[in-house]
Scaffold this motif. Structure first.
Motif, PDB file in Angstrom:
ATOM      1  N   GLU A 120       0.834  -1.207   0.000  1.00  0.00           N
ATOM      2  CA  GLU A 120       0.000   0.000   0.000  1.00  0.00           C
ATOM      3  C   GLU A 120       0.866   1.254   0.000  1.00  0.00           C
ATOM      4  O   GLU A 120       0.546   2.242  -0.670  1.00  0.00           O
ATOM      5  N   LYS A 121       1.982   1.245   0.753  1.00  0.00           N
ATOM      6  CA  LYS A 121       2.887   2.397   0.786  1.00  0.00           C
ATOM      7  C   LYS A 121       3.505   2.619  -0.593  1.00  0.00           C
ATOM      8  O   LYS A 121       3.640   3.751  -1.049  1.00  0.00           O
ATOM      9  N   GLU A 122       3.874   1.514  -1.245  1.00  0.00           N
ATOM     10  CA  GLU A 122       4.472   1.633  -2.584  1.00  0.00           C
ATOM     11  C   GLU A 122       3.472   2.193  -3.579  1.00  0.00           C
ATOM     12  O   GLU A 122       3.831   2.971  -4.455  1.00  0.00           O
ATOM     13  N   LEU A 123       2.218   1.812  -3.441  1.00  0.00           N
ATOM     14  CA  LEU A 123       1.197   2.297  -4.370  1.00  0.00           C
ATOM     15  C   LEU A 123       0.891   3.778  -4.145  1.00  0.00           C
ATOM     16  O   LEU A 123       0.521   4.483  -5.073  1.00  0.00           O
ATOM     17  N   ARG A 124       1.072   4.268  -2.923  1.00  0.00           N
ATOM     18  CA  ARG A 124       0.781   5.671  -2.615  1.00  0.00           C
ATOM     19  C   ARG A 124       1.972   6.571  -2.903  1.00  0.00           C
ATOM     20  O   ARG A 124       1.836   7.789  -2.953  1.00  0.00           O
ATOM     21  N   ARG A 125       3.151   5.969  -3.091  1.00  0.00           N
ATOM     22  CA  ARG A 125       4.350   6.768  -3.321  1.00  0.00           C
ATOM     23  C   ARG A 125       4.220   7.464  -4.669  1.00  0.00           C
ATOM     24  O   ARG A 125       3.950   6.833  -5.696  1.00  0.00           O
ATOM     25  N   PRO A 126       4.437   8.776  -4.690  1.00  0.00           N
ATOM     26  CA  PRO A 126       4.335   9.517  -5.975  1.00  0.00           C
ATOM     27  C   PRO A 126       5.502   9.131  -6.896  1.00  0.00           C
ATOM     28  O   PRO A 126       6.612   8.862  -6.463  1.00  0.00           O
ATOM     29  N   GLU A 127       5.172   9.119  -8.175  1.00  0.00           N
ATOM     30  CA  GLU A 127       6.215   8.795  -9.169  1.00  0.00           C
ATOM     31  C   GLU A 127       7.021  10.047  -9.453  1.00  0.00           C
ATOM     32  O   GLU A 127       6.532  11.162  -9.433  1.00  0.00           O
ATOM     33  N   HIS A 128       8.297   9.882  -9.787  1.00  0.00           N
ATOM     34  CA  HIS A 128       9.188  11.020 -10.070  1.00  0.00           C
ATOM     35  C   HIS A 128       9.312  11.259 -11.544  1.00  0.00           C
ATOM     36  O   HIS A 128       9.366  10.569 -12.404  1.00  0.00           O
TER      37      HIS A 128
END
Length: 128
Positions: A120-128
């Motif tokens: 879930e944390k990985e999915l919420r992490r914004p892409e750069h």
């Protein structure tokens, strides 16, 4: 008490009650003049006892042996005691095994919960 009443009172099927009586797991139940089973409070106590022992995992064969010994009278008290001591030892072993299984399940659940949180944390992490 009729078989229907006992079945409802003790939450056990009528078929199971008939089976228990047929194989000698409970002593024979008296019947009324019409041939219908007429359970007494003592009969109900037997059913409750057998239900309790079965839910703890005691084998039917052991309980049949116990009932047979009981019906032979006081000269079998020591044999009945020894039978229960052995079953108690086996139950303790099963409980320990179940505790180990429970610990393993708790561990696996915790691992999956951590994996879900990480995903879930990985999915919420914004892409750069």
């Amino acid at each position: 008490m009729t078989i229907t009443e006992v079945s409802e009172k003790l939450d056990i099927s009528q078929d199971t009650l008939r089976y228990y009586e047929r194989i000698g797991l409970i002593p024979p139940v008296n019947r009324n003049k019409n041939g219908i089973r007429d359970y007494t409070e003592e009969d109900c106590k037997w059913v409750e006892f057998i239900k309790c022992m079965r839910s703890a995992g005691l084998p039917i064969e052991v309980l049949i042996e116990y009932v047979a010994l009981f019906q032979q009278g006081d000269e079998t008290i020591e044999a009945r005691k020894e039978l229960f001591i052995e079953q108690r030892k086996q139950l303790i072993t099963r409980i320990e095994d179940m505790k180990k299984t429970l610990e393993r399940l708790d561990y696996k659940i915790a691992v999956y919960e951590q994996a879900i949180v990480k995903k879930e944390k990985e999915l919420r992490r914004p892409e750069h």
